[in-house]
Scaffold this motif. Structure first.
Motif, short mmCIF file in Angstrom:
data_model
loop_
_atom_site.label_atom_id
_atom_site.label_comp_id
_atom_site.label_asym_id
_atom_site.label_seq_id
_atom_site.Cartn_x
_atom_site.Cartn_y
_atom_site.Cartn_z
N ASP A 52 0.82 -1.21 0.00
CA ASP A 52 0.00 0.00 0.00
C ASP A 52 0.85 1.26 0.00
OD1 ASP A 52 -1.92 -1.86 0.07
OD2 ASP A 52 -2.76 -1.34 2.03
N GLU A 53 1.91 1.23 0.83
CA GLU A 53 2.78 2.39 0.93
C GLU A 53 3.47 2.66 -0.42
OE1 GLU A 53 5.68 1.97 4.06
OE2 GLU A 53 6.84 3.62 3.19
N HIS A 54 3.87 1.55 -1.06
CA HIS A 54 4.53 1.68 -2.36
C HIS A 54 3.60 2.34 -3.37
CE1 HIS A 54 5.32 0.15 -6.48
NE2 HIS A 54 6.57 0.42 -6.19
N ASN A 55 2.38 1.84 -3.44
CA ASN A 55 1.47 2.33 -4.47
C ASN A 55 1.04 3.77 -4.23
OD1 ASN A 55 1.81 -0.15 -5.46
ND2 ASN A 55 -0.20 -0.93 -4.89
N GLU A 56 1.03 4.12 -2.95
CA GLU A 56 0.71 5.49 -2.62
C GLU A 56 1.83 6.41 -3.12
OE1 GLU A 56 -0.10 7.60 1.51
OE2 GLU A 56 -1.16 5.68 1.29
N LYS A 57 3.07 6.00 -2.80
CA LYS A 57 4.23 6.80 -3.20
C LYS A 57 4.37 6.83 -4.72
CE LYS A 57 7.71 6.97 0.39
NZ LYS A 57 8.79 6.23 1.00
N ALA A 58 4.16 5.68 -5.34
CA ALA A 58 4.36 5.59 -6.79
C ALA A 58 3.14 6.11 -7.55
CB ALA A 58 4.65 4.15 -7.18
N ARG A 59 2.12 6.45 -6.82
CA ARG A 59 0.86 6.94 -7.40
C ARG A 59 0.27 5.93 -8.38
NH1 ARG A 59 3.26 12.38 -7.94
NH2 ARG A 59 3.04 13.34 -5.91
N ILE A 60 0.24 4.69 -7.94
CA ILE A 60 -0.39 3.66 -8.77
C ILE A 60 -1.79 3.41 -8.22
CG2 ILE A 60 -0.27 1.25 -9.52
CD1 ILE A 60 2.78 1.46 -9.19
N GLU A 61 -2.77 3.61 -9.06
CA GLU A 61 -4.13 3.43 -8.58
C GLU A 61 -4.79 2.20 -9.17
OE1 GLU A 61 -5.74 7.29 -9.24
OE2 GLU A 61 -4.49 8.05 -7.61
N GLU A 62 -4.44 1.90 -10.42
CA GLU A 62 -5.04 0.75 -11.08
C GLU A 62 -4.30 -0.52 -10.69
OE1 GLU A 62 -7.65 0.56 -13.22
OE2 GLU A 62 -8.05 2.67 -12.74
N CYS A 63 -5.03 -1.55 -10.24
CA CYS A 63 -4.39 -2.82 -9.89
C CYS A 63 -3.67 -3.41 -11.09
CB CYS A 63 -5.43 -3.82 -9.39
SG CYS A 63 -6.39 -3.20 -8.00
N SER A 64 -4.27 -3.24 -12.27
CA SER A 64 -3.78 -3.92 -13.46
C SER A 64 -2.43 -3.37 -13.95
CB SER A 64 -4.79 -3.85 -14.60
OG SER A 64 -4.96 -2.51 -14.97
N VAL A 65 -1.96 -2.26 -13.36
CA VAL A 65 -0.64 -1.77 -13.73
C VAL A 65 0.38 -2.87 -13.47
CG1 VAL A 65 1.18 -0.08 -13.16
CG2 VAL A 65 -1.20 0.65 -13.34
N CYS A 66 0.23 -3.53 -12.31
CA CYS A 66 1.13 -4.66 -12.00
C CYS A 66 0.43 -6.00 -12.23
CB CYS A 66 1.61 -4.58 -10.56
SG CYS A 66 2.50 -3.05 -10.20
N HIS A 67 -0.80 -6.12 -11.72
CA HIS A 67 -1.53 -7.39 -11.85
C HIS A 67 -2.19 -7.47 -13.23
CE1 HIS A 67 -1.14 -8.20 -7.50
NE2 HIS A 67 -1.34 -6.91 -7.34
N HIS A 68 -1.35 -7.63 -14.23
CA HIS A 68 -1.88 -7.57 -15.60
C HIS A 68 -2.41 -8.94 -16.05
CE1 HIS A 68 2.60 -8.34 -16.56
NE2 HIS A 68 1.98 -9.47 -16.37
N VAL A 69 -3.12 -8.90 -17.15
CA VAL A 69 -3.58 -10.15 -17.79
C VAL A 69 -3.22 -10.07 -19.26
CG1 VAL A 69 -5.55 -11.62 -18.34
CG2 VAL A 69 -5.52 -10.35 -16.18
N TYR A 70 -2.56 -11.11 -19.73
CA TYR A 70 -2.21 -11.16 -21.15
C TYR A 70 -2.94 -12.32 -21.81
CZ TYR A 70 1.65 -7.78 -21.24
OH TYR A 70 2.40 -6.64 -21.22
N GLN A 71 -3.33 -12.09 -23.03
CA GLN A 71 -3.92 -13.18 -23.79
C GLN A 71 -3.36 -13.12 -25.21
OE1 GLN A 71 -8.23 -13.27 -24.39
NE2 GLN A 71 -8.26 -15.21 -23.26
N ASP A 72 -2.83 -14.24 -25.66
CA ASP A 72 -2.20 -14.31 -26.99
C ASP A 72 -1.19 -13.17 -27.21
OD1 ASP A 72 -3.89 -16.46 -27.46
OD2 ASP A 72 -5.48 -15.13 -28.17
N GLY A 73 -0.41 -12.93 -26.18
CA GLY A 73 0.64 -11.92 -26.31
C GLY A 73 0.15 -10.49 -26.23
#
Lengths: 145, 216
Positions: A52-73
Motif C-alpha cells: 500500500d505504501e509503495h502504491n501510494e508513493k508511486a501513485r499507482i491506482e489501477e491494480c492492473s498496472v502490476c496485476h496484468h492479464v495477457y492473452q495471446d501476447g
C-alpha cells in the motif's frame, strides 16, 4: 439545532462509517513479494514490498498496472489478476514464451524503477541488496527454512 | 553514482579491456615479426595445441606434478577467478536486462563458496611469495598489487553479497574494483590470460617442431 448542523453531523457519521467499512474490507497489506514457486528454489531473501505504501508513493491506482492479464501476447487493459499468484502464468523456467518468474518480477519492479529514473521522477531501488536485504527478520526467517 | 559506475565507467572498462587486448596482441605479433622473424618458420599448430592443452589441465606439465599443492591451489584460484563472475546469477541478470543475453548460472550458495576458495587461494599465493625463498627473490611490490587488483572484486563482492558494512558503498566499490581489474589486464602481467596462448604456442613449437621434445 440548525439544519446545517444536522447535515454536517450526518455527513461526518457517514464518512466515518465508510472509512471504518473500507478498513474492514481492505485487503491486508503485503510486505514482501512472495510466490510459492520460489519456496524450494530461493536464491535470495524475498524483495521487501510494502504494497500500500509503495502504491501510494508511486501513485499507482489501477491494480492492473502490476496485476496484468495477457492473452495471446496482448495485454487486456480491462482485466486484472490480483489474487492470482504470478507463477500461475510465469513459470520458473520460460514456457510458451512467457517470461520466467524471476525475470517477470525484476522487469516489473526494477524495470519500472529504471524507467522512472530516466524520466527523473522519484525513484525506487535498483540494486540487488536494496530490495533483497538480509538483515530483516522476514529475510532471516525465510532463508532459514 | 550507481548509474555512473554501471554506465559510462563500465563502457570504458570493457572497451579498454577488449581494445587493449587486441592492440596488445597485434603489437606483440608485429614486434615478433621485427625482432624474431625466425619464430614464424617454426610455428606448428599441433605442437602449439598440445603445449597449450597440457598446461591448461591440472598436473599436465612436469612443473605442476613437482609442486602438487601449488598446482591445486593455483588451479582453484584461476578456475574460480574466471567462472565465478561469468556464471554469477546477479551478473547474469544485469546482462539479461541490458542486452537480453542469458546463459547458465551457478546457485548463489555455490558462487559464495567459489568466492571463498578464490580469496583463500589468493592468500596462499601471497604467503607463498613471502615464505618461499625462490619466489621471494623474484617478487616485487608490483606482484602484490596485481594479486590485490585481481582479488579485490571478490572480497568486495563477498561483502556486498552478505551486505556487510554499508551495502550501497560496498557495491559501488565492488563495481569499480572489477572495472579497475578489467582496465589493468591489457597493461599488466594480468594479460597472461591471453598472452599465455602465444607464449605456450611459441615455446611448444620451438621445442617440439625443432627438437621433438615436450615442453610439459
Amino acid at each position: 439545532m440548525r439544519k446545517e448542523r444536522i447535515i454536517l453531523y450526518v455527513a461526518i457519521t457517514i464518512l466515518i462509517s465508510v472509512f471504518a467499512l473500507m478498513h474492514v474490507y481492505a485487503q491486508e497489506d503485503v510486505f514482501v513479494v512472495e510466490d510459492s514457486a520460489f519456496k524450494d528454489n530461493r536464491q535470495r531473501p524475498p524483495a521487501l514490498f510494502p504494497h500500500d505504501e509503495h502504491n501510494e508513493k508511486a501513485r499507482i491506482e489501477e491494480c492492473s498496472v502490476c496485476h496484468h492479464v495477457y492473452q495471446d501476447g496482448k495485454r487486456l487493459p480491462e482485466e486484472s489478476s490480483e489474487g492470482q499468484e504470478c507463477s500461475e502464468c510465469h513459470k520458473l523456467k520460460r514456457q510458451d514464451n512467457v517470461r520466467p518468474l524471476m525475470k517477470a518480477y525484476h522487469d516489473m519492479c526494477r524495470g519500472c524503477h529504471q524507467k522512472r529514473k530516466v524520466e527523473a521522477k522519484k525513484l525506487g531501488p535498483v540494486t540487488c541488496g536494496e530490495c533483497h536485504p538480509r538483515k530483516t527478520e522476514i529475510a532471516k526467517g525465510l532463508m532459514e527454512d | 553514482m550507481y548509474d555512473l559506475v554501471t554506465g559510462p565507467f563500465a563502457w570504458v572498462a570493457f572497451g579498454t579491456f577488449v581494445i587493449g587486448m587486441i592492440v596488445k596482441l597485434v603489437s606483440l605479433i608485429i614486434l615478433a615479426r621485427k625482432k624474431d622473424k625466425v619464430v614464424f618458420d617454426h610455428l606448428d599448430l599441433g605442437w602449439s595445441i598440445r603445449s597449450i592443452f597440457y598446461w591448461l589441465i591440472p598436473f599436465g606439465s612436469r612443473g605442476m606434478r613437482q609442486k602438487p599443492v601449488f598446482t591445486i591451489i593455483s588451479f582453484a584460484f584461476h578456475v574460480c577467478l574466471l567462472t565465478t563472475p561469468i556464471f554469477l546469477l546477479s551478473h547474469n541478470i544485469l546482462w539479461d536486462e541490458k542486452w537480453h543475453i542469458t546463459w547458465w548460472t551457478v546457485s548463489e550458495r555455490t558462487a559464495d563458496y567459489m568466492t571463498l576458495i578464490l580469496i583463500g587461494s589468493a592468500m596462499f599465493l601471497v604467503i607463498r611469495r613471502i615464505v618461499s625463498p625462490e619466489v621471494r627473490i623474484v617478487t616485487t611490490a608490483y606482484d602484490y598489487i596485481l594479486i590485490a587488483i585481481a582479488t579485490a572484486p571478490f572480497i568486495t563482492g563477498y561483502l556486498a553479497y552478505h551486505q556487510w558494512f554499508d551495502y550501497k558503498t560496498i557495491l559501488i566499490i565492488h563495481i569499480i574494483s572489477g572495472e579497475v581489474m578489467l582496465i589493468a589486464i591489457p597493461f599488466t602481467k594480468l594479460s597472461h590470460m591471453v598472452i599465455f596462448f602465444l607464449s605456450r604456442s611459441h615455446i611448444g613449437s620451438e621445442f617440439g617442431q625443432r627438437r621433438g621434445s615436450k615442453t610439459w
